[in-house]
Design a protein around this motif. Sequence first.
Motif, mmCIF file in Angstrom:
data_model
loop_
_atom_site.group_PDB
_atom_site.id
_atom_site.type_symbol
_atom_site.label_atom_id
_atom_site.label_comp_id
_atom_site.label_asym_id
_atom_site.label_seq_id
_atom_site.Cartn_x
_atom_site.Cartn_y
_atom_site.Cartn_z
ATOM 1 N N VAL A 44 50.235 86.846 87.188
ATOM 2 C CA VAL A 44 49.029 87.457 87.746
ATOM 3 C C VAL A 44 49.321 88.071 89.111
ATOM 4 O O VAL A 44 49.928 87.425 89.982
ATOM 5 C CB VAL A 44 47.908 86.416 87.880
ATOM 6 C CG1 VAL A 44 46.634 87.070 88.420
ATOM 7 C CG2 VAL A 44 47.639 85.736 86.542
ATOM 8 N N CYS A 46 47.531 89.264 92.468
ATOM 9 C CA CYS A 46 46.260 88.975 93.132
ATOM 10 C C CYS A 46 45.958 89.974 94.248
ATOM 11 O O CYS A 46 46.820 90.715 94.698
ATOM 12 C CB CYS A 46 46.282 87.562 93.708
ATOM 13 S SG CYS A 46 46.461 86.273 92.459
ATOM 14 N N ILE A 54 49.664 82.217 85.303
ATOM 15 C CA ILE A 54 48.240 82.082 85.014
ATOM 16 C C ILE A 54 47.763 80.655 85.297
ATOM 17 O O ILE A 54 46.656 80.439 85.782
ATOM 18 C CB ILE A 54 47.930 82.489 83.545
ATOM 19 C CG1 ILE A 54 46.424 82.462 83.275
ATOM 20 C CG2 ILE A 54 48.689 81.629 82.563
ATOM 21 C CD1 ILE A 54 45.636 83.522 83.988
ATOM 22 N N TYR A 57 47.403 80.297 89.002
ATOM 23 C CA TYR A 57 46.245 81.085 89.445
ATOM 24 C C TYR A 57 44.962 80.273 89.268
ATOM 25 O O TYR A 57 44.128 80.207 90.179
ATOM 26 C CB TYR A 57 46.153 82.379 88.659
ATOM 27 C CG TYR A 57 44.892 83.160 88.949
ATOM 28 C CD1 TYR A 57 44.780 83.909 90.118
ATOM 29 C CD2 TYR A 57 43.810 83.124 88.077
ATOM 30 C CE1 TYR A 57 43.612 84.599 90.408
ATOM 31 C CE2 TYR A 57 42.641 83.821 88.352
ATOM 32 C CZ TYR A 57 42.544 84.560 89.521
ATOM 33 O OH TYR A 57 41.393 85.228 89.802
ATOM 34 N N HIS A 58 44.810 79.662 88.120
ATOM 35 C CA HIS A 58 43.591 78.897 87.857
ATOM 36 C C HIS A 58 43.499 77.644 88.732
ATOM 37 O O HIS A 58 42.402 77.219 89.109
ATOM 38 C CB HIS A 58 43.527 78.498 86.386
ATOM 39 C CG HIS A 58 43.135 79.614 85.472
ATOM 40 N ND1 HIS A 58 42.046 80.429 85.694
ATOM 41 C CD2 HIS A 58 43.701 80.069 84.314
ATOM 42 C CE1 HIS A 58 41.948 81.329 84.730
ATOM 43 N NE2 HIS A 58 42.938 81.130 83.886
ATOM 44 N N ALA A 65 42.161 88.206 90.933
ATOM 45 C CA ALA A 65 43.232 88.859 90.185
ATOM 46 C C ALA A 65 42.938 90.351 90.110
ATOM 47 O O ALA A 65 41.799 90.764 89.890
ATOM 48 C CB ALA A 65 43.325 88.269 88.781
ATOM 49 N N LEU A 170 41.523 86.554 82.220
ATOM 50 C CA LEU A 170 41.132 86.839 83.596
ATOM 51 C C LEU A 170 39.834 87.641 83.683
ATOM 52 O O LEU A 170 39.387 87.980 84.779
ATOM 53 C CB LEU A 170 42.253 87.614 84.298
ATOM 54 C CG LEU A 170 43.556 86.849 84.532
ATOM 55 C CD1 LEU A 170 44.640 87.799 85.011
ATOM 56 C CD2 LEU A 170 43.358 85.717 85.531
#
Length: 231
Positions: A44, A46, A54, A57-58, A65, A170
């Motif tokens: 990802v 950002c 991913i 990111y979460h 994103a 996303l």
Amino acid sequence: MKRYLKHSRIPFMLLAIVSLTFSVTFSSCVDPQDDVVPVQPGFVLCSDHSVMSIGDYHSSSRNDAIGVLFTKASSAHTAYAVFLHETSPVQFSDTIGVDMGTNTSIDSLCGYHNTVALYKASKAQGNNGSPLAKTVFDSLSQPGFFIPSVAEMRILISSIATINPVIRELGGDPLSVSPTDSWYWTSTEVLGNKSYQSWICSTTSGAISESMKDSFHRVRFITSVSIPDNE
């Protein structure tokens, strides 16, 4: 533990001289004892210009994103990321009969330079402009994105199976893979007929076809990303 890479320089755009600059470097921001996951397609991109998996990111990202990496760097090209969202179908040019000055090679990775050429031509031609190029500069809040050339579009297409699930997760717009609606603009004009036609590319096969510039087709913006060899 979170793992991510971060830009040390933020891209910028000097519209006053109609130029586009996207210069990115990364530095590792991880615990030395962590096992760093190599950057790979599906990571990802950002809004703070960090790149991460991913999962990371979460679990850790506080930023939005804006794109998904679709290829790593190779001896032939830099790494690339695709913009998370898609714009409405648009014309390459609102008037046919205008040579926009792009590189006509279908093998060149020149989307950045083509996009700048399209924008400059639009400024010079006045009403005979490129809605496609104007969308990049006028509609995106993130500078540094551009219209892929034929060669870059084909690289993107080769990773659709990997990136579409991430884009969907996303909340973005997956690239269309519908057999009846799979044609996307490239920034490459057709050699021998530059004033009237540009290439479109099918996301289902990678095939290309000439299209009149005043036709409406999908478009998806990409950006190049520079990642140090040791990451």
